[in-house]
Design a protein around this motif. Sequence first.
Motif: not given
Length: 185
Positions: A129-145, A151-153
Amino acid sequence: MASTPPVCDFGWPAVDAPLRGTDGKSHSLFDQAGPNGLVIAFICNHCPYVKAVIQRIVRDAADLKKEGIGFVAVNSNDADAYPDDSFDKMKLFAAEHRFTFPYLHDEDQSVARAYGAACTPDFFGFNNDLTLQYRGRLDASRKEAGPPGLRRDLYEAMKQVARTGDGPVEQITSIGCSIKWKETA
């Protein structure tokens, strides 16, 4: 400078816009949606947070397509102040990393403002329905993979959205470089 977006504002409607892609064509954001939803990822070429995970983003976009979730990436950074984020460099970045999804240029930054994008990468996951359901991270990586097997959030959340229409209640926000806003008079 690292920036963190706010938590998910569930049910917020997506905003459509036509933007020029690295393929030279104009693309509507809504036209990128799959039958089960859409991810809009605000990224750029120069951010170390994006560079650290770009192959994981490409992987997750391909895997989400199999789940009926469309994917599009948007670069809204001020290319005058950050030449590495120019449209020409976007084309090179997309080719180098073999993007299988549109990489769009938000030159006037209106799309980033409409979405309230805060950082790169910043992921917005919508249901069918194109309503927002997720606004999170890709995974726990930061400036380094992070290490393999994280976990693939984003992927797991959007698989849930594809199956139920709803995102997970618990979400961990993304972190990255702030959007490079143009100076206004």
